[in-house]
Design an enzyme around this catalytic site. Sequence first.
Site, PDB file in Angstrom:
ATOM      1  N   LEU A  65      16.315  34.594 -15.639  1.00 25.09           N
ATOM      2  CA  LEU A  65      15.684  35.890 -15.876  1.00 25.09           C
ATOM      3  C   LEU A  65      14.369  36.015 -15.101  1.00 25.09           C
ATOM      4  O   LEU A  65      13.806  35.010 -14.656  1.00 25.09           O
ATOM      5  CB  LEU A  65      15.465  36.072 -17.383  1.00 25.09           C
ATOM      6  N   PRO A  66      13.835  37.247 -14.961  1.00 32.91           N
ATOM      7  CA  PRO A  66      12.705  37.484 -14.052  1.00 32.91           C
ATOM      8  C   PRO A  66      11.363  36.892 -14.454  1.00 32.91           C
ATOM      9  O   PRO A  66      10.532  36.631 -13.593  1.00 32.91           O
ATOM     10  CB  PRO A  66      12.615  39.015 -13.993  1.00 32.91           C
ATOM     11  N   THR A  96      11.857  30.989 -14.006  1.00 31.02           N
ATOM     12  CA  THR A  96      10.522  30.438 -13.766  1.00 31.02           C
ATOM     13  C   THR A  96       9.547  31.177 -14.660  1.00 31.02           C
ATOM     14  O   THR A  96       9.316  32.373 -14.492  1.00 31.02           O
ATOM     15  CB  THR A  96      10.112  30.592 -12.289  1.00 31.02           C
ATOM     16  N   LYS A 171       7.646  23.270 -11.270  1.00 30.35           N
ATOM     17  CA  LYS A 171       8.093  24.406 -10.456  1.00 30.35           C
ATOM     18  C   LYS A 171       6.902  25.242  -9.968  1.00 30.35           C
ATOM     19  O   LYS A 171       6.862  25.661  -8.807  1.00 30.35           O
ATOM     20  CB  LYS A 171       9.044  25.282 -11.279  1.00 30.35           C
ATOM     21  N   LYS A 240       4.465  36.583  -8.570  1.00 30.82           N
ATOM     22  CA  LYS A 240       4.525  36.284 -10.011  1.00 30.82           C
ATOM     23  C   LYS A 240       4.323  34.791 -10.266  1.00 30.82           C
ATOM     24  O   LYS A 240       3.544  34.384 -11.139  1.00 30.82           O
ATOM     25  CB  LYS A 240       5.879  36.746 -10.563  1.00 30.82           C
TER      26      LYS A 240
END
Length: 286
Positions: A65-66, A96, A171, A240
């Site tokens: 998901l975003p 992430t 990450k 982001k």
Amino acid sequence: MKNLGVIGCGAMGKGIVKNLIKNGYKVYAYDPSPDALAKCEELGAIPQPSPFETARQADLVISSLPGPGIVKDVMMGESGVFSALKPRSFVLDMSTIDPVTAKGLYAAAKEKEVHFYDCPLSGGPKGADAGTLTIMVGGDDKYLPDIRPVLESVGKDIFLLGSSGSGQVAKLCHNMLVALMTAGLGEAFAVGEKAGVSRSQLAEVIQSGSAHNRVLSVFGDNILNHTYENVLFSLEHMNKDIHLYQETAGHYSEDSPLGQVVCSLYEKAMEQGKGKLDSSAVCGGN
């Protein structure tokens, strides 16, 4: 665990679905995009009308998901995944997000007797399609043997990094470095070109010397040829991620002057309307 759910079937999720089915799993899939869901159905997945219904069918759910907000809503909402899953089921969140949110989701899942792992990815859509992703895993050691076969169905290099949130830390640190190197390459090529050394020649020197890096191997064509419409990883997603990195550095009271510089460069690119272009568009002019 033969019944799996996948929530989020975009560029990454579609490849994940493909390789799970290839490895013999029955996959229930959900995405708000009818087109994305239809593509997964063509691969052999069984479309579902909601995240809740997807999770209700599954022993293990993968989410792609975003960002943090939507992950929390999908997992912890009134009709969320945690409420739908049977006790002792698993969630592998391959989005992430930030480590603080990941730890909160881990705690909320535990209350429902669900095992939550943060499992962010590197390798992009090509890696997802080929099943060669790098997977960074944070969560309880005890159940890793249970989830390893699923991880190995979609990934090549799997790093078990420690407690909940560890995968997200790795990450975000990784992507900050990718963002930093991308911007640095753009600057170096611009200076070299102005001084009479072609971009292609300088790229050969870099890859032959101590500055050799995989960022140039992956994003090099876009950077050298200004083909930023060829989206390997969108600039808005990189923006982001590096802001989440900055938030994480702040949470742990660690100075991050280079992170601040990178954030400002990507913010400027966003203001220039480059969000939907490849992240290497940070190298371009106005």
